[in-house]
Design a protein around this motif. Structure first.
Motif, mmCIF file in Angstrom:
data_model
loop_
_atom_site.group_PDB
_atom_site.id
_atom_site.type_symbol
_atom_site.label_atom_id
_atom_site.label_comp_id
_atom_site.label_asym_id
_atom_site.label_seq_id
_atom_site.Cartn_x
_atom_site.Cartn_y
_atom_site.Cartn_z
ATOM 1 N N GLU A 124 35.209 25.993 32.064
ATOM 2 C CA GLU A 124 36.060 24.827 32.451
ATOM 3 C C GLU A 124 36.131 25.817 34.088
ATOM 4 N N VAL A 125 36.875 26.878 34.738
ATOM 5 C CA VAL A 125 37.108 27.334 36.004
ATOM 6 C C VAL A 125 36.054 27.676 36.679
ATOM 7 N N ALA A 126 35.113 27.335 36.052
ATOM 8 C CA ALA A 126 33.167 27.941 36.823
ATOM 9 C C ALA A 126 33.041 26.767 37.579
ATOM 10 N N ALA A 127 33.831 25.298 36.728
ATOM 11 C CA ALA A 127 33.414 24.685 37.847
ATOM 12 C C ALA A 127 34.159 24.378 39.054
ATOM 13 N N THR A 128 35.439 24.892 39.268
ATOM 14 C CA THR A 128 36.195 25.194 40.224
ATOM 15 C C THR A 128 36.194 25.556 41.442
ATOM 16 N N GLU A 129 35.977 25.021 42.798
ATOM 17 C CA GLU A 129 35.752 25.139 44.483
ATOM 18 C C GLU A 129 36.116 27.104 44.222
ATOM 19 N N GLY A 130 35.458 28.659 44.669
ATOM 20 C CA GLY A 130 36.080 29.227 45.101
ATOM 21 C C GLY A 130 36.763 30.317 43.600
ATOM 22 N N HIS A 131 36.458 29.912 42.240
ATOM 23 C CA HIS A 131 36.691 30.644 41.334
ATOM 24 C C HIS A 131 37.273 31.933 41.076
ATOM 25 N N LEU A 132 37.590 32.916 40.272
ATOM 26 C CA LEU A 132 37.771 33.930 40.221
ATOM 27 C C LEU A 132 38.056 33.946 38.438
ATOM 28 N N ILE A 133 36.783 34.669 38.414
ATOM 29 C CA ILE A 133 37.337 34.951 36.390
ATOM 30 C C ILE A 133 37.213 36.429 36.640
ATOM 31 N N LEU A 177 46.400 46.675 36.334
ATOM 32 C CA LEU A 177 45.468 45.428 36.534
ATOM 33 C C LEU A 177 46.042 44.218 37.242
ATOM 34 N N ALA A 178 47.452 44.712 37.694
ATOM 35 C CA ALA A 178 48.225 43.471 38.873
ATOM 36 C C ALA A 178 47.818 43.564 39.557
ATOM 37 N N LEU A 179 47.409 45.211 39.921
ATOM 38 C CA LEU A 179 47.912 45.383 41.826
ATOM 39 C C LEU A 179 46.708 45.225 41.876
ATOM 40 N N GLY A 180 45.010 45.624 40.807
ATOM 41 C CA GLY A 180 43.615 45.110 41.631
ATOM 42 C C GLY A 180 43.724 44.072 41.449
ATOM 43 N N ILE A 181 44.634 42.857 40.770
ATOM 44 C CA ILE A 181 44.443 41.729 41.236
ATOM 45 C C ILE A 181 44.668 41.210 42.024
ATOM 46 N N TRP A 182 45.556 41.995 43.042
ATOM 47 C CA TRP A 182 45.508 41.680 44.430
ATOM 48 C C TRP A 182 45.013 42.029 44.788
ATOM 49 N N ARG A 183 44.212 42.529 44.971
ATOM 50 C CA ARG A 183 43.428 43.226 45.639
ATOM 51 C C ARG A 183 42.168 43.005 45.731
ATOM 52 N N LEU A 184 41.970 42.069 45.010
ATOM 53 C CA LEU A 184 41.060 40.929 44.470
ATOM 54 C C LEU A 184 41.164 40.446 45.074
ATOM 55 N N LEU A 185 42.422 39.467 45.779
ATOM 56 C CA LEU A 185 43.119 38.566 46.186
ATOM 57 C C LEU A 185 42.559 38.710 47.731
ATOM 58 N N GLU A 186 42.639 40.192 48.143
ATOM 59 C CA GLU A 186 42.470 40.359 49.315
ATOM 60 C C GLU A 186 41.148 40.510 50.463
ATOM 61 N N THR A 187 40.216 40.037 48.668
ATOM 62 C CA THR A 187 38.985 39.547 49.030
ATOM 63 C C THR A 187 38.407 38.088 49.180
ATOM 64 N N ASP A 188 37.449 38.105 49.734
ATOM 65 C CA ASP A 188 37.211 36.609 49.486
ATOM 66 C C ASP A 188 35.843 36.112 48.278
ATOM 67 N N ALA A 189 35.800 37.468 47.566
ATOM 68 C CA ALA A 189 35.295 37.437 46.445
ATOM 69 C C ALA A 189 35.567 36.177 45.740
ATOM 70 N N MET A 190 34.216 35.891 45.007
ATOM 71 C CA MET A 190 34.463 34.916 43.723
ATOM 72 C C MET A 190 33.621 34.772 42.876
ATOM 73 N N GLY A 191 33.302 34.176 41.399
ATOM 74 C CA GLY A 191 32.894 34.656 40.353
ATOM 75 C C GLY A 191 33.266 35.488 39.509
ATOM 76 N N VAL A 192 32.532 36.356 38.897
ATOM 77 C CA VAL A 192 33.831 36.676 37.643
ATOM 78 C C VAL A 192 33.554 38.205 37.572
ATOM 79 N N VAL A 193 34.558 38.440 38.082
ATOM 80 C CA VAL A 193 34.554 40.591 38.443
ATOM 81 C C VAL A 193 35.551 40.893 37.136
ATOM 82 N N HIS A 194 34.817 42.315 36.809
ATOM 83 C CA HIS A 194 35.516 42.924 35.547
ATOM 84 C C HIS A 194 36.154 44.361 35.815
ATOM 85 N N LEU A 195 37.288 43.961 35.188
ATOM 86 C CA LEU A 195 38.622 45.336 35.886
ATOM 87 C C LEU A 195 39.520 45.799 34.706
#
Ligand code: NAP
Length: 275
Positions: A124-133, A177-195
């Motif tokens: 479902e999320v993959a069809a949403t623009e600019g998503h991160l999984i 993990l929460a800190l990692g999520i915020w750091r990820l949101l400070e980039t323009d990354a999209m798609g799937v990331v394992h953390l």
């Protein structure tokens, strides 16, 4: 559990509106719509899920509602609001038969209803623009009772322990993990990331490490096979997550799991001392 740490570790640039079930049942489109449209977010960090793995095996329709229908409703709100959406997913999308870590490009093949529903949520999320999984695994932290706390509580009450020794993963501390999520949101990354926290171990090794940190290593601890554990659910045995994307995005990996367990046990010891 994770949602609370995401709120606690928000950086200065973020104004966080924390939503719980009391703000709306995400499986109901009108309630999801009202809860998410109200604060008009630029980013939605979707930590809510139906996380009862055995409950999902017994009642797959509950996992479908909590992880697929609810996520579809969150996706709709994100699209309407033009908000960036981050969805938290799981190693249980993999079958755990590989002998090397699963990276972001590995093909999912869930073994159980929980994993199937989380994978359908990803779709479902993959069809949403600019998503991160963000796929993660073996979470523990102060937000709610978890594997590490349950082991230590049982040990403190003098119970002998039986812990599965043939399931391997990367134990991951929710504040990290929460800190990692915020750091990820400070980039323009999209798609799937394992953390995850770095390094893998068995559940038995995780229990042994937590017991040692707590000074409870004298408790009787027996390793058992996953099949001996009283559960209706087939679990992946070796769904260790690895990342080929973190370096490309320019993010440091989370610290080693042993250091995080040590910090968490110290938190629990302080809590016990004040009881
Ligand atoms: N725990 C793990 O080991 C693990 C491993 C890998 C991935 N994950 C993923 O990480 C994320 C966070 O997991 P967690 O362990 O922190 O979860 P958690 O502690 O079980 O929290 C989930 C939250 O979602 C809420 N929720 C569930 N269904 C809802 C609905 N229909 N409407 C509104 N709220 C709803 C729950 O509220 P109620 O309490 O009222 O139900 C609860 O507050 C999830 O996406 C999970 O799949 C977890």
């Amino acid at each position: 559990m994770l949602g609370q740490d995401v709120c606690h570790s928000a950086p200065e640039w973020a104004t966080v509106v924390a939503l719980t079930r009391a703000d709306g049942d995400l499986t109901r489109p009108e309630e999801a719509q009202a809860a998410l449209h109200g604060p008009r977010p630029h980013i939605i960090i979707h930590c809510a899920a139906y996380t009862d793995v055995d409950g999902a095996t017994r009642h797959p329709e509950r996992a479908q509602a909590g992880n697929v229908t609810a996520t579809a409703n969150v996706c709709r709100a994100a699209s309407e609001l033009g908000a960036r959406l981050l969805y938290v997913s799981t190693d249980y999308v993999f079958d755990g038969t590989a002998d090397a870590p699963y990276t972001e490009s590995a093909t999912p093949s869930p073994l159980n209803a929980y994993g199937q529903s989380k994978l359908a949520g990803e779709q479902e999320v993959a069809a949403t623009e600019g998503h991160l999984i963000v796929r993660t695994q073996w979470l523990y932290g102060p937000g709610r009772r978890n594997f590490v706390e349950a082991i230590l509580e049982a040990a403190r009450s003098g119970s002998a322990l039986r812990v599965v020794e043939n399931e391997r993963g990367c134990p991951t501390y929710t504040p990290d993990l929460a800190l990692g999520i915020w750091r990820l949101l400070e980039t323009d990354a999209m798609g799937v990331v394992h953390l995850t926290n770095q390094g893998a171990c068995s559940r038995l090794e995780l229990a042994q490490t937590a017991l040692q940190e707590a000074g409870l290593e004298d408790v009787k601890l027996t390793g058992i096979a996953s099949e001996e554990w009283d559960s209706p659910t087939r679990r992946p045995l070796n769904a260790v997550l690895g990342s080929e994307r973190l370096e490309e995005i320019g993010l440091d990996p989370l610290r080693n799991w042993r250091s995080a367990v040590s910090e968490y046990v110290a938190v629990l010891r302080r809590r016990w001392a004040s009881e």
